[in-house]
Design a protein around this motif. Structure first.
Motif: not given
Length: 247
Positions: A32-39, A217-223, A229-233, A242-245
């Protein structure tokens, strides 16, 4: 217990001349975080592509969506250590209690048919991938660390190890390094990995996107509850988070 390396171990992707390419850090079931980031990024499924650094599953609430995501023609991923645990467990050689302790209970509670389907898609994931960019650069992606096993090694040697060109023992060492190693970040090693312009890696959790040499390094710890969760162009370097919360 490491298993045979997928074939091909390294996949290459030609330049996307019509749209944008993004890389996303360890998702861990937070689709769901990934969906939000893509939007947020204005992602266009008809033109753009997403490349995942692995650890698509475990710990998060929507790990069972992994098959649907991997079926999308614009979504590509490398294998992470959490996918590796599924591969080993499904083959009857893994440590199931260890996988459960690391967020894998959802998999072992799933029906056998579902487990089989999940195994098939994660077992096919390459260990590394490389992407050609419109400006001539080449970007690499691997879950933990490029397996440069000797001091003089670069990206070409890492690919050769995974392809088995140096024999099975070196191939297994390379696989373990690619999935689990944290040597570079633990040593704050700013050296350049030769033969590639930029490498994106996950696995090692960082508070903010961090660059050591040409490795990002871009695992910003969404677990984790305080992570994101980080997305980079990868063409522009723009970072979306997007924060895990928010899940």
């Amino acid at each position: 217990m490491l298993k045979p390396v997928p074939s091909p171990a390294v996949k290459s992707y030609e330049t996307n001349l019509n749209g944008r390419d993004f890389v996303v850090g360890d998702i861990h079931g937070h689709f769901n975080l990934l969906r939000s980031l893509l939007e947020q990024a204005g992602f266009d499924e008809a033109k753009d592509r997403v490349f995942s650094a692995g650890d698509l599953i475990d710990r998060g609430p929507y790990s069972d969506e992994v098959i649907a995501w991997l079926k999308q023609p614009w979504f590509h991923a490398v294998r992470g250590n959490h996918e590796q645990m599924i591969v080993e467990c499904a083959m009857g050689l893994g440590d199931i209690p260890r996988h459960i302790r690391n967020g894998g209970a959802w998999f072992h509670e799933a029906p056998a048919a579902s487990q089989s389907g999940i195994f098939e898609v994660v077992n096919d994931l390459p260990i590394m991938l490389e992407i050609e960019l419109p400006d001539g650069r080449t970007v690499g992606l691997v879950h933990a660390e490029a397996p440069t096993l000797q001091w003089s090694d670069g990206w070409p040697e890492a690919k050769a190890y995974l392809a088995g060109h140096a024999g099975e023992e070196w191939q297994q060492q390379a696989l373990k390094c690619a999935l689990y190693s944290r040597k570079k970040i633990e040593n704050s090693d700013h050296s350049i990995v030769e033969g590639i312009d930029t490498i994106y890696v996950g696995h090692s959790t960082v508070a903010d996107v961090t660059k050591l040499g040409n490795v990002v390094y871009f695992d910003t710890g969404c677990s984790f509850g305080d992570g994101a969760l980080s997305l980079i162009d990868i063409n522009t370097g723009a970072i979306f988070q997007r924060p895990t919360t928010a899940d």
